[in-house]
Design an enzyme around this catalytic site. Structure first.
Site, mmCIF file in Angstrom:
data_model
loop_
_atom_site.group_PDB
_atom_site.id
_atom_site.type_symbol
_atom_site.label_atom_id
_atom_site.label_comp_id
_atom_site.label_asym_id
_atom_site.label_seq_id
_atom_site.Cartn_x
_atom_site.Cartn_y
_atom_site.Cartn_z
ATOM 1 N N ASP A 361 0.854 -1.185 0.000
ATOM 2 C CA ASP A 361 0.000 0.000 0.000
ATOM 3 C C ASP A 361 0.896 1.243 0.000
ATOM 4 O O ASP A 361 2.125 1.141 -0.139
ATOM 5 C CB ASP A 361 -0.924 -0.048 1.227
ATOM 6 C CG ASP A 361 -2.244 0.680 0.994
ATOM 7 O OD1 ASP A 361 -2.218 1.756 0.368
ATOM 8 O OD2 ASP A 361 -3.297 0.178 1.446
ATOM 9 N N ASP A 475 -5.744 3.170 -7.167
ATOM 10 C CA ASP A 475 -6.716 3.459 -6.120
ATOM 11 C C ASP A 475 -7.123 4.929 -6.206
ATOM 12 O O ASP A 475 -6.525 5.717 -6.948
ATOM 13 C CB ASP A 475 -6.071 3.140 -4.768
ATOM 14 C CG ASP A 475 -7.060 3.100 -3.620
ATOM 15 O OD1 ASP A 475 -8.279 3.068 -3.875
ATOM 16 O OD2 ASP A 475 -6.608 3.091 -2.457
ATOM 17 N N GLU A 478 -11.710 7.874 -8.420
ATOM 18 C CA GLU A 478 -13.081 8.249 -8.770
ATOM 19 C C GLU A 478 -13.155 9.598 -9.528
ATOM 20 O O GLU A 478 -14.140 9.738 -10.269
ATOM 21 C CB GLU A 478 -13.941 8.284 -7.499
ATOM 22 C CG GLU A 478 -14.195 6.940 -6.868
ATOM 23 C CD GLU A 478 -12.956 6.336 -6.206
ATOM 24 O OE1 GLU A 478 -12.800 5.114 -6.246
ATOM 25 O OE2 GLU A 478 -12.142 7.104 -5.661
ATOM 26 N N ARG A 557 -10.019 0.634 -8.630
ATOM 27 C CA ARG A 557 -11.171 0.772 -7.736
ATOM 28 C C ARG A 557 -12.368 1.347 -8.482
ATOM 29 O O ARG A 557 -13.488 0.870 -8.331
ATOM 30 C CB ARG A 557 -10.820 1.651 -6.529
ATOM 31 C CG ARG A 557 -11.904 1.608 -5.467
ATOM 32 C CD ARG A 557 -11.463 2.231 -4.165
ATOM 33 N NE ARG A 557 -11.359 3.672 -4.229
ATOM 34 C CZ ARG A 557 -11.043 4.444 -3.185
ATOM 35 N NH1 ARG A 557 -10.765 3.882 -2.011
ATOM 36 N NH2 ARG A 557 -10.965 5.764 -3.312
ATOM 37 N N ASP A 573 -12.898 -0.633 0.178
ATOM 38 C CA ASP A 573 -12.613 -0.637 1.615
ATOM 39 C C ASP A 573 -13.733 -1.317 2.398
ATOM 40 O O ASP A 573 -14.509 -0.668 3.119
ATOM 41 C CB ASP A 573 -12.409 0.790 2.116
ATOM 42 C CG ASP A 573 -11.201 1.452 1.477
ATOM 43 O OD1 ASP A 573 -10.334 0.729 0.953
ATOM 44 O OD2 ASP A 573 -11.120 2.695 1.493
#
Length: 831
Positions: A361, A475, A478, A557, A573
């Site tokens: 991560d 990640d 959006e 994502r 998540d």
């Protein structure tokens, strides 16, 4: 000829007409005048005031709509029967000048009365395109003003379908489009049920549904089968931990419907603007979007798998992932150092636990900045990656799109070079838009620009020269922003404050993302927002192909239709809760949506797991196409047995059994494996439904051909529900009759496993037959199918006669050599 279809109002599908159906029929609907508001059945009331306010009679009647208070409360029940709804005579478009074209029909739709949303388009163009026998396209555009259209590649038909599975009919005044399945007369869509809207920032089309069984419409946390009891599904990509009744990471305005008798159809609205999709119990559906055009595809199947294939012919078939992508991936946030990460890898090896891929991560980065490495805590990262490669393992790193904008000039090349090349999204004044994410203040790459793709590749190549990563985890795309809009806020205009805002989390389009008025190369962010993850995945996939010369591995994502061409997806998540374990099964929705490489964080991302939950989750997670583990050392001893590596795709093998339509606590894996996991704490059994067939207990199969202990309901007409024993070390998996399943004994990595003998398990029908197939290639070369660098083997077992009461081992040792690959196989049959 034929008599006109009689359309019965209010708000219900037209009555079926007698006589033969032609490809196009113009029909007349009776006048809506004289039909009182009270005559509209509750289930057929279409919301005239969808804004999130308490609707009063005065507000409703100002829109010339009907107001009937349904409940006894002071305000309407959320997601219930609307109090304010369209009257039968509400003004809408009429059909004018219908003409033949090479592909179908074109017409103008006109209206003389404006509605209550500004900038009504009074004349719009309808194009009905008979693209293939099973695919109809309906486009409604503004002939006088170009509007935004989603910039993804779709097929362009060159000639009209000759034998379509559908019949198209029109209602002239008010305008309506009716599409039927020719073979059965089933009405697939009927838009006469409510008025059509086509304003600059409010487009709405309602239609009846032929079924209550509706699937797809991602991304939402819900049951696999959607609830149609006044269920509003909002679409606008958003960074939020999965929760019900909320717009989540991805946008997929496509549904699959199961009709009576087992036929299936699909409908896809190609539109990327913020929208609400409303399901109501009529049954009916409303598409309500605030931009773009109405570009609708209708797929006639007739079976569910065919519907999915027809959808993929439009948006693109998913790319074959590298073989190692189907193995076990290990990740967590908070390793804090490369040494700690490396020690976890060594622990996995010590206990012989399969692991193909190690992830990191953002803690590997220097101050959370992309394309950097923490020089103290992750100094040994390059050596760790080399060690992974020497053991046949791979390494995946995370990247967020936000690029730090506050470093000293000349010290952070990604931002300096990006600024020079003009690749960042600008605000409405033309200046670089600044938001805030993990590294602090950030700029956001504009992936709608090809120059940004080149910049992205350059940065990945520079970092790969230091750390030889094998795949990317993208990640926060959006895109996510810790601010609402930007550091400077957003201007007050129609893009930021549209006349109607769908039910997005936060109440505004800029909530925890960029300003809707932000400028991108292709269009404003208002139009491009939900495409961000798709376009970043496209840039990432292209860059990896150039850097590695192999199949790319990208997990994203945020997703949008055609995402499967470039990446897989994980569910984001999630939490360490039994509910999250259960809802992860609904990821099957993404198989419908064309993204089969899909998984969830096993054991959960947020919260604290338990050993029991983690073991149960790992049992289920072994069947995720993409398996990402977050496990404790206590659970290590229980998970080694569950190691299956088949590539999943959508299958509906019992379309005539309606009992299977709502089941989402079991799933069929491929064509023949039925998985029944434990999804609740403290239980040692599970109840499962077995459709009509002969089923074998997969785990009683052994290399000596022993008779399975479980075979049920071969003669059952409707299927049966069975209580199955499920101690902590077992997940129930059953093999359907008539299958040939290739297997290999698991090892620590797929690379090692692939060198071991191939076993073929066949489960015979009562007639002594079975069939299966196998796709085999080197697991990493790009486009092996397109260049014929693969082996595809079809297995058949036929007419094996077994005396009653006897068990016979049937073994075949065979060498199969096709192209450059070879393997040996053993086969035994279950009777």
């Amino acid at each position: 000829g034929r008599s006109p279809i009689i359309v019965t109002f209010p708000h219900r599908p037209p009555s079926p007409a007698s006589g033969s159906a032609s490809a196009s029929t113009v029909v007349s609907a009776p006048s809506r005048e004289g039909l009182a508001c009270s005559g509209v059945p509750e289930n057929w009331r279409f919301d005239c005031y969808p804004e999130k306010v308490v609707v009063t009679r005065e507000l409703c009647e100002a829109r010339n709509c009907c107001f009937i208070q349904v409940s006894s409360g002071k305000k309407p029940i959320k997601d219930g029967v609307p109090w304010c709804f369209y009257p039968p005579n509400f003004p809408t478009y009429w059909l004018d000048a219908l003409n033949d074209t090479d592909l179908g029909f074109t017409a103008q739709l006109k209206k003389s009365e404006k509605t209550y949303y500004p900038k009504d388009v009074e004349t719009i163009q309808l194009d009905v395109l008979y693209e293939t026998d099973s695919r109809l396209r309906v486009k409604i555009t503004d002939p006088s003003y170009p509007r935004f259209e989603v910039p993804i590649s779709v097929p362009n038909a060159t000639q009209k379908a000759s034998s379509p599975l559908y019949t198209v009919e029109f209602s002239k005044k008010p305008f309506g489009l009716i599409v039927k399945r020719t073979s059965t007369g089933t009405v697939i869509i009927n838009t006469t049920v409510a008025p059509v809207f086509y304003a600059d920032q409010f487009l709405q089309l309602s239609t009846s549904l032929p079924t209550r069984y509706v699937y797809g419409l991602g991304e939402h946390r819900s049951t696999f089968l959607h609830d149609i009891e006044w269920n509003t599904l909002t679409m606008w990509a958003r960074d939020v931990a999965p929760m019900e009744k909320t717009n989540l990471y991805g946008v997929h305005p496509f549904y699959l419907g199961m009709e009576q008798g087992g036929s299936a159809h699909g409908v896809f609205l190609l539109n990327s603007n913020a929208m609400d999709v409303v399901l109501q119990p009529a049954p009916a559906i409303t598409w309500r979007t605030i931009g773009g055009i109405l570009d609708i595809y209708i797929f006639l199947g007739p079976d569910p798998s065919s519907v999915i294939q027809q959808y993929l012919q439009v948006v693109g078939s998913p790319a074959m992932p590298p073989y190692w992508a189907l193995g076990y991936h290990l990740c967590r946030w908070g390793y804090n150092s490369s040494d700690n990460t490396w020690e976890m890898v060594r622990t996995m090896r010590k206990y012989g636990i399969p692991q193909d891929v190690q992830w990191n991560d953002i803690d590997y980065m220097d101050r959370s900045m992309d394309f950097t490495m923490d020089p103290q805590n992750f100094a040994t990262l390059p050596e760790m990656v080399k060690d992974l490669h020497s053991h046949g393992q791979k390494y995946v790193m995370i990247l967020d799109p936000g690029i730090s904008s506050t470093q000293q000039p000349g010290t952070y090349w990604p931002y300096d070079d990006g600024l020079k090349r003009g690749i960042f999204i600008n605000d409405s004044s033309g200046q670089t838009l600044i938001g805030k994410v993990w590294p602090g203040l950030t700029a956001f790459p504009d992936f709608s620009s090809q120059e940004t793709h080149r910049w992205w590749y350059d940065n990945l190549q520079r970092f790969h020269d230091k750390v030889q990563f094998d795949g990317l985890w993208i990640d926060m795309n959006e895109p996510s922003n810790f601010l609402d809009g930007s550091l400077k806020g957003c201007p007050s205009n129609d893009l930021e404050n549209p006349p109607y805002t769908p039910g997005v989390l936060g109440g505004s389009l800029r909530a925890k993302t960029l300003c809707a008025s932000a400028l991108q190369k292709t269009s404003v962010h208002y139009n491009m927002h939900s495409l961000y993850g798709l376009l970043e995945a496209k840039a990432s996939s292209s860059a990896l192909k150039m850097i590695l010369g192999k199949r790319p591995f990208v997990i994203s994502r945020s997703t949008f239709p055609s995402q499967g061409l470039y990446s897989g997806h994980w569910l984001g998540d999630n939490r360490s809760q039994w509910t999250d374990l259960y809802t992860s099964i609904s990821m099957l929705t993404f198989n419908i949506l064309g993204i089969p490489l899909i998984g969830a964080d096993i054991c959960g991302f947020g919260g604290t797991t338990t050993e029991e939950m983690c073991v149960r989750w790992t049992q289920l997670g072994a069947f995720y196409p993409f398996t990402l583990l977050l496990l404790s050392s206590d659970a290590c001893g229980c998970i080694c047995h569950y190691h299956f590596f088949f590539f999943n795709h959508f299958n509906c093998r019992f379309p005539n059994d309606e009992k299977t339509y709502s089941i989402d606590r079991q799933f069929l894996w491929g064509r023949s494996l039925l998985v029944t996991p434990v999804l609740d704490p403290g239980v040692s059994y599970v109840v499962g439904y077995f459709p009509k067939a002969l089923w074998y207990d997969f785990f009683t199969v052994s290399s000596n051909g022993a008779l399975p202990l479980f075979a049920c309901f071969a003669k059952s007409h409707f299927g049966e529900t069975v209580k199955l024993q499920a101690p902590l070390d077992k997940i129930n998996v059953h093999l359907r009759e008539g299958a040939v399943i290739p297997t290999q004994r698991p090892n620590t990595t797929l690379w090692v496993s692939s060198g071991q003998p191939l076993h073929l398990i066949c489960s015979l029908t009562d007639e002594g037959t079975a069939a299966g197939d196998l796709f085999w290639d080197d697991g990493e070369t790009i486009d092996t199918y397109e260049t014929d660098q693969y082996a595809y083997i079809v297995f058949h077992v036929a007419k094996v006669i077994v005396p009653q009461g006897f068990v016979i081992d049937v073994w075949f040792n065979t060498e199969i050599i096709l192209s450059q690959w070879s393997f040996s196989s053993d086969l035994f049959c279950l009777f």
